[in-house]
Motif scaffolding. Structure first.
Motif, PDB file in Angstrom:
ATOM      1  N   PHE A 199      55.481 -79.909  78.818  1.00 64.33           N
ATOM      2  CA  PHE A 199      54.393 -79.385  77.654  1.00 64.33           C
ATOM      3  C   PHE A 199      55.416 -79.334  76.110  1.00 64.33           C
ATOM      4  CE2 PHE A 199      51.409 -80.150  80.667  1.00 64.33           C
ATOM      5  CZ  PHE A 199      50.195 -79.132  80.227  1.00 64.33           C
ATOM      6  N   PRO A 200      54.743 -79.127  74.916  1.00 61.04           N
ATOM      7  CA  PRO A 200      55.551 -78.808  73.736  1.00 61.04           C
ATOM      8  C   PRO A 200      55.052 -77.611  73.529  1.00 61.04           C
ATOM      9  CG  PRO A 200      53.344 -80.488  73.129  1.00 61.04           C
ATOM     10  CD  PRO A 200      53.398 -80.306  75.024  1.00 61.04           C
ATOM     11  N   GLU A 201      55.714 -76.377  72.550  1.00 57.02           N
ATOM     12  CA  GLU A 201      56.143 -75.457  72.605  1.00 57.02           C
ATOM     13  C   GLU A 201      55.044 -75.141  71.401  1.00 57.02           C
ATOM     14  OE1 GLU A 201      57.070 -73.270  73.781  1.00 57.02           O
ATOM     15  OE2 GLU A 201      58.327 -73.698  75.229  1.00 57.02           O
ATOM     16  N   PHE A 202      53.731 -74.793  71.157  1.00 60.38           N
ATOM     17  CA  PHE A 202      53.167 -74.756  70.467  1.00 60.38           C
ATOM     18  C   PHE A 202      52.455 -73.196  69.735  1.00 60.38           C
ATOM     19  CE2 PHE A 202      51.105 -77.683  72.876  1.00 60.38           C
ATOM     20  CZ  PHE A 202      49.964 -78.419  72.450  1.00 60.38           C
ATOM     21  N   GLU A 203      53.862 -73.437  68.647  1.00 60.53           N
ATOM     22  CA  GLU A 203      54.423 -72.160  67.909  1.00 60.53           C
ATOM     23  C   GLU A 203      53.494 -72.492  66.760  1.00 60.53           C
ATOM     24  OE1 GLU A 203      56.570 -70.150  67.624  1.00 60.53           O
ATOM     25  OE2 GLU A 203      57.269 -71.283  70.014  1.00 60.53           O
ATOM     26  N   PRO A 204      52.918 -71.278  66.122  1.00 59.42           N
ATOM     27  CA  PRO A 204      52.088 -71.457  65.308  1.00 59.42           C
ATOM     28  C   PRO A 204      52.477 -71.967  63.929  1.00 59.42           C
ATOM     29  CG  PRO A 204      52.263 -68.982  65.853  1.00 59.42           C
ATOM     30  CD  PRO A 204      53.617 -70.266  66.994  1.00 59.42           C
ATOM     31  N   ALA A 205      51.087 -72.304  63.107  1.00 58.45           N
ATOM     32  CA  ALA A 205      51.646 -73.440  61.690  1.00 58.45           C
ATOM     33  C   ALA A 205      51.162 -72.513  60.778  1.00 58.45           C
ATOM     34  CB  ALA A 205      50.972 -74.671  62.417  1.00 58.45           C
ATOM     35  N   ASP A 206      51.755 -73.020  59.412  1.00 58.04           N
ATOM     36  CA  ASP A 206      51.103 -72.529  57.931  1.00 58.04           C
ATOM     37  C   ASP A 206      50.853 -74.401  57.293  1.00 58.04           C
ATOM     38  OD1 ASP A 206      50.469 -71.114  56.001  1.00 58.04           O
ATOM     39  OD2 ASP A 206      52.918 -70.187  55.916  1.00 58.04           O
TER      40      ASP A 206
ATOM     41  N   ALA B 126      51.556 -87.053  63.782  1.00 60.11           N
ATOM     42  CA  ALA B 126      52.693 -86.695  64.208  1.00 60.11           C
ATOM     43  C   ALA B 126      52.026 -86.687  65.843  1.00 60.11           C
ATOM     44  CB  ALA B 126      52.266 -85.475  63.646  1.00 60.11           C
ATOM     45  N   ALA B 127      53.520 -86.181  66.620  1.00 60.02           N
ATOM     46  CA  ALA B 127      53.402 -85.967  67.790  1.00 60.02           C
ATOM     47  C   ALA B 127      52.490 -85.116  68.296  1.00 60.02           C
ATOM     48  CB  ALA B 127      54.834 -85.811  68.208  1.00 60.02           C
ATOM     49  N   GLU B 128      51.999 -84.951  69.460  1.00 53.03           N
ATOM     50  CA  GLU B 128      50.822 -83.573  70.016  1.00 53.03           C
ATOM     51  C   GLU B 128      52.178 -82.166  69.921  1.00 53.03           C
ATOM     52  OE1 GLU B 128      49.632 -81.699  74.061  1.00 53.03           O
ATOM     53  OE2 GLU B 128      50.893 -83.753  74.190  1.00 53.03           O
ATOM     54  N   GLY B 129      51.923 -80.991  69.187  1.00 59.95           N
ATOM     55  CA  GLY B 129      52.806 -80.377  69.023  1.00 59.95           C
ATOM     56  C   GLY B 129      53.066 -79.915  67.464  1.00 59.95           C
ATOM     57  N   VAL B 130      53.399 -81.234  67.072  1.00 63.95           N
ATOM     58  CA  VAL B 130      53.371 -80.798  66.077  1.00 63.95           C
ATOM     59  C   VAL B 130      52.912 -80.552  64.893  1.00 63.95           C
ATOM     60  CG1 VAL B 130      54.831 -82.233  64.086  1.00 63.95           C
ATOM     61  CG2 VAL B 130      55.696 -82.344  66.216  1.00 63.95           C
ATOM     62  N   GLY B 131      51.481 -81.434  64.673  1.00 67.14           N
ATOM     63  CA  GLY B 131      50.442 -81.326  63.459  1.00 67.14           C
ATOM     64  C   GLY B 131      50.356 -79.997  64.231  1.00 67.14           C
ATOM     65  N   PRO B 132      49.115 -79.791  62.440  1.00 65.89           N
ATOM     66  CA  PRO B 132      48.719 -78.211  62.566  1.00 65.89           C
ATOM     67  C   PRO B 132      47.431 -77.834  62.826  1.00 65.89           C
ATOM     68  CG  PRO B 132      48.396 -79.030  60.298  1.00 65.89           C
ATOM     69  CD  PRO B 132      48.878 -80.314  61.106  1.00 65.89           C
ATOM     70  N   ALA B 133      46.576 -79.142  63.870  1.00 66.69           N
ATOM     71  CA  ALA B 133      45.449 -78.394  64.947  1.00 66.69           C
ATOM     72  C   ALA B 133      45.760 -78.172  66.047  1.00 66.69           C
ATOM     73  CB  ALA B 133      44.768 -80.278  64.736  1.00 66.69           C
ATOM     74  N   ASN B 134      44.931 -76.945  65.745  1.00 68.70           N
ATOM     75  CA  ASN B 134      44.840 -76.073  66.962  1.00 68.70           C
ATOM     76  C   ASN B 134      46.248 -75.118  67.054  1.00 68.70           C
ATOM     77  OD1 ASN B 134      43.715 -75.167  69.713  1.00 68.70           O
ATOM     78  ND2 ASN B 134      45.687 -75.898  70.945  1.00 68.70           N
ATOM     79  N   ARG B 135      47.445 -74.990  66.047  1.00 65.45           N
ATOM     80  CA  ARG B 135      47.825 -74.376  65.921  1.00 65.45           C
ATOM     81  C   ARG B 135      48.263 -73.130  64.745  1.00 65.45           C
ATOM     82  NH1 ARG B 135      53.252 -75.653  65.588  1.00 65.45           N
ATOM     83  NH2 ARG B 135      52.712 -77.473  63.816  1.00 65.45           N
TER      84      ARG B 135
END
Length: 210
Positions: A17-24, A72-81
């Motif tokens: 699972f990718p690390e889903f860190e908050p995005a800005d 982008a790959a899962e966990g890279v784009g800001p959606a859901n983050r």
């Protein structure tokens, strides 16, 4: 919330699972998500003339061409983050707002719109399992349990779920047995009337399980 690796030393190996860190991503992303939600509503409700549909299709294709090179790959784009945006900035989910995220329970408010209608101005029944499944995942995270997947999800529809009304969804861990976590949730209207409730089983992944 406890460190899940204390419960499961193999935590980081489960399915990759990718690390889903908050995005800005900046204010433009929030505006984009809000506009796309309106587009979703109009996509299922608008009835313009043929020329307008052609124009809308042209602009939708232009938008797809604009964003295509940045996929982008899962966990890279800001959606859901982006936690401060409704639905955390994901169009998959109805626009919820988190109000509680604690080990003893998770709570958010949500308001469905025309996009979610199944018929007669009521929310489509299939939308609610998606919402409850997401809530179950939040409960697992809030309690600090290791990464888990849904083994089963049962929904009881108690009353018709309306659109354009702020609703409250609550979820909590009922009990845990080894790898198994039994989770419950409910959704109520502003008057406290029960609209739907759910219970399910979340099972901790074994090493290497996707």
């Amino acid at each position: 919330m406890t460190d899940p690796s204390q419960l499961d030393p193999e935590y980081d190996r489960h399915g990759g699972f990718p690390e889903f860190e908050p995005a800005d991503p900046g204010p433009g992303f929030g505006r984009f998500i809000a506009a796309m939600r309106r587009v979703q509503d109009f996509a299922v409700s608008a009835d313009p003339d043929r020329d307008t549909w052609e124009t809308a299709a042209d602009r939708a294709e232009e938008l797809a061409a604009l964003l295509g090179p940045f996929e982008a790959a899962e966990g890279v784009g800001p959606a859901n983050r982006v936690p401060n945006l409704p639905g955390a900035g994901s169009l998959l989910m109805a626009p919820y707002r988190m109000t509680k995220f604690q080990a003893d329970g998770v709570e958010f408010t949500v308001q469905f719109s025309r996009f979610h209608v199944g018929g007669n101005s009521a929310v489509h029944g299939g939308v609610l399992p998606l919402m409850f499944d997401s809530m179950f995942g939040m409960v697992i995270h809030a309690t600090g349990r290791p990464i888990s997947r849904t083994a089963f999800l049962h929904v009881d529809y108690r009353n018709v779920t309306p659109i354009n009304v702020p609703l409250t969804v609550r979820g909590w861990l009922d009990r845990a047995e080894g790898r198994k976590a039994f989770v419950k949730a409910e959704m109520t209207d502003p008057d406290g009337k029960l609209l739907a409730e759910a219970h399910g089983l979340m099972v901790r992944l074994l090493p290497g399980q996707p």
